[in-house]
Design an enzyme around this catalytic site. Structure first.
Site, short mmCIF file in Angstrom:
data_model
loop_
_atom_site.label_atom_id
_atom_site.label_comp_id
_atom_site.label_asym_id
_atom_site.label_seq_id
_atom_site.Cartn_x
_atom_site.Cartn_y
_atom_site.Cartn_z
N ARG A 176 -79.07 -11.66 -82.31
CA ARG A 176 -79.20 -11.26 -83.31
C ARG A 176 -79.27 -12.60 -84.55
NH1 ARG A 176 -73.90 -8.37 -85.87
NH2 ARG A 176 -73.00 -10.31 -85.63
N THR A 217 -79.25 -13.40 -91.36
CA THR A 217 -79.88 -12.29 -91.80
C THR A 217 -79.14 -10.96 -90.85
OG1 THR A 217 -82.00 -12.11 -90.16
CG2 THR A 217 -82.08 -13.61 -92.29
N ASP A 244 -68.06 -12.51 -79.29
CA ASP A 244 -69.80 -11.93 -79.09
C ASP A 244 -69.53 -11.92 -77.19
OD1 ASP A 244 -72.29 -14.31 -80.34
OD2 ASP A 244 -72.52 -13.42 -77.71
N ASP A 303 -71.27 -14.71 -75.51
CA ASP A 303 -71.01 -16.18 -75.28
C ASP A 303 -69.95 -15.41 -74.15
OD1 ASP A 303 -72.44 -16.15 -76.79
OD2 ASP A 303 -71.26 -17.34 -78.77
O1 LIG Z 1 -75.30 -4.08 -83.97
P1 LIG Z 1 -75.78 -5.82 -84.26
O2 LIG Z 1 -75.57 -6.23 -85.66
O3 LIG Z 1 -77.14 -5.48 -83.76
O4 LIG Z 1 -74.74 -6.48 -83.28
C1 LIG Z 1 -74.99 -5.71 -81.96
C2 LIG Z 1 -76.23 -7.45 -80.70
O5 LIG Z 1 -75.25 -8.45 -81.14
C3 LIG Z 1 -74.60 -8.36 -79.47
O6 LIG Z 1 -75.85 -9.20 -79.37
P2 LIG Z 1 -76.47 -11.23 -79.95
O7 LIG Z 1 -77.70 -10.94 -81.01
O8 LIG Z 1 -75.36 -11.96 -79.58
O9 LIG Z 1 -77.16 -11.36 -78.33
P3 LIG Z 1 -76.51 -12.01 -76.65
O10 LIG Z 1 -76.25 -10.60 -75.82
O11 LIG Z 1 -77.86 -12.84 -76.34
O12 LIG Z 1 -75.04 -12.96 -77.11
C4 LIG Z 1 -74.71 -7.55 -78.84
O13 LIG Z 1 -74.62 -7.82 -77.47
C5 LIG Z 1 -75.84 -6.32 -79.71
O14 LIG Z 1 -76.71 -6.39 -78.62
O1 LIG Z 2 -68.71 -7.87 -83.03
C1 LIG Z 2 -69.58 -7.92 -82.43
C2 LIG Z 2 -71.28 -7.82 -83.45
C3 LIG Z 2 -72.43 -8.69 -82.76
N1 LIG Z 2 -71.98 -9.28 -81.40
C4 LIG Z 2 -71.41 -9.41 -80.73
O2 LIG Z 2 -71.17 -9.68 -79.70
N2 LIG Z 2 -70.21 -9.41 -80.94
MG LIG Z 3 -74.26 -13.08 -78.73
#
Ligand SMILES: O=P(O)(O)OC[C@H]1O[C@H](OP(=O)(O)OP(=O)(O)O)[C@H](O)[C@@H]1O
Ligand SMILES: O=c1cc[nH]c(=O)[nH]1
Ligand SMILES: [Mg+2]
Length: 207
Positions: free
Chosen positions: A102, A106, A198, A201
């Site tokens: 994400r 944005t 997150d 993370d």
């Molecule tokens: O509903 P949204 O607003 O789209 O957010 C949710 C997304 O955010 C997180 O991933 P992230 O983009 O942080 O990637 P990561 O798993 O690599 O940390 C999570 O695992 C989802 O995929």
């Molecule tokens: O709370 C949140 C939102 C988006 N992605 C995450 O991992 N946590």
């Molecule tokens: Mg993430």
């Protein structure tokens, strides 16, 4: 849209470990694996089965197996922490992969990996992603699946925000949601409140 919030004391205790900021990466991954097991049990409860004859050491009886083992699709990175356990429960399942990150300005998902079978018609699909925040990442993933003919998609999440649930319902796609909780909402950074931070993370360290 059908949705199921898995309401169970053991699921609630595991969710508490995930929420707790004192849980280190290893403790977080362990609790996520165990909670995934409970979510998958519930998600697959009504899956059609077929019967077949099986011989015990004593007699012949009727056994059951899934009529159609599903495709599991972890959304990287965070969904990686769910796929091993889901696959252990459904060893016949195929696995596809979607990678999204994400954009934190944005809040739109930025795709970096798509490894899916071309034809998903007739195949139940379980998308594994612990977080449903704005819903952008899940809706993007479902669109990849629907384009390939999927008509039976289950989003398996741990924490969902009402905004994400609404986005899934408004997408009009054939999806149902299984989650451990629907939280209060999103903050200005579009993180789920109270959430767990997150999820990528907390398993693997900062990107
Ligand atoms: O509903 P949204 O607003 O789209 O957010 C949710 C997304 O955010 C997180 O991933 P992230 O983009 O942080 O990637 P990561 O798993 O690599 O940390 C999570 O695992 C989802 O995929
Ligand atoms: O709370 C949140 C939102 C988006 N992605 C995450 O991992 N946590
Ligand atoms: Mg993430």
């Amino acid at each position: 849209m059908d949705s199921l919030v898995v309401d169970h004391p053991l699921a609630a205790a595991l969710l508490t470990t995930l929420r707790d900021e004192r849980s280190d990466n290893a403790a977080f991954r362990y609790a996520l694996r165990r909670l995934t097991q409970m979510l998958i049990y519930e998600a697959i409860r009504d899956a059609p089965v077929e019967q077949f004859e099986v011989r015990t050491p004593v007699a012949t009886t009727t056994g059951v197996r899934l009529q159609q083992p599903p495709l599991l699709v972890p959304v990287l990175r965070a969904g990686l922490g769910m796929v091993e356990q889901a696959h252990a429960l459904i060893p016949q399942a195929r696995v596809g992969f979607v990678g999204l990150a994400r954009d934190e300005k944005t809040f739109e998902p930025v795709p970096y990996l798509e490894s899916l079978p071309d034809d998903l018609s007739g195949l139940p699909v379980y998308v594994l992603d612990p977080m449903l925040a704005t819903g952008g990442s899940m809706v993007h993933t479902i669109e990849l699946l629907v384009t390939r003919g999927a008509t039976d998609v289950t989003a398996v999440c741990v924490v969902a925000a009402p905004e994400g649930v609404a986005a899934l319902a408004d997408s009009g796609h054939p999806v149902r949601l299984v989650t451990a909780t629907i939280d209060e909402g999103l903050n200005e950074d579009r993180y789920i409140v109270p959430g767990l931070g997150d999820a990528g993370d907390r398993q693997f360290g900062p990107r």
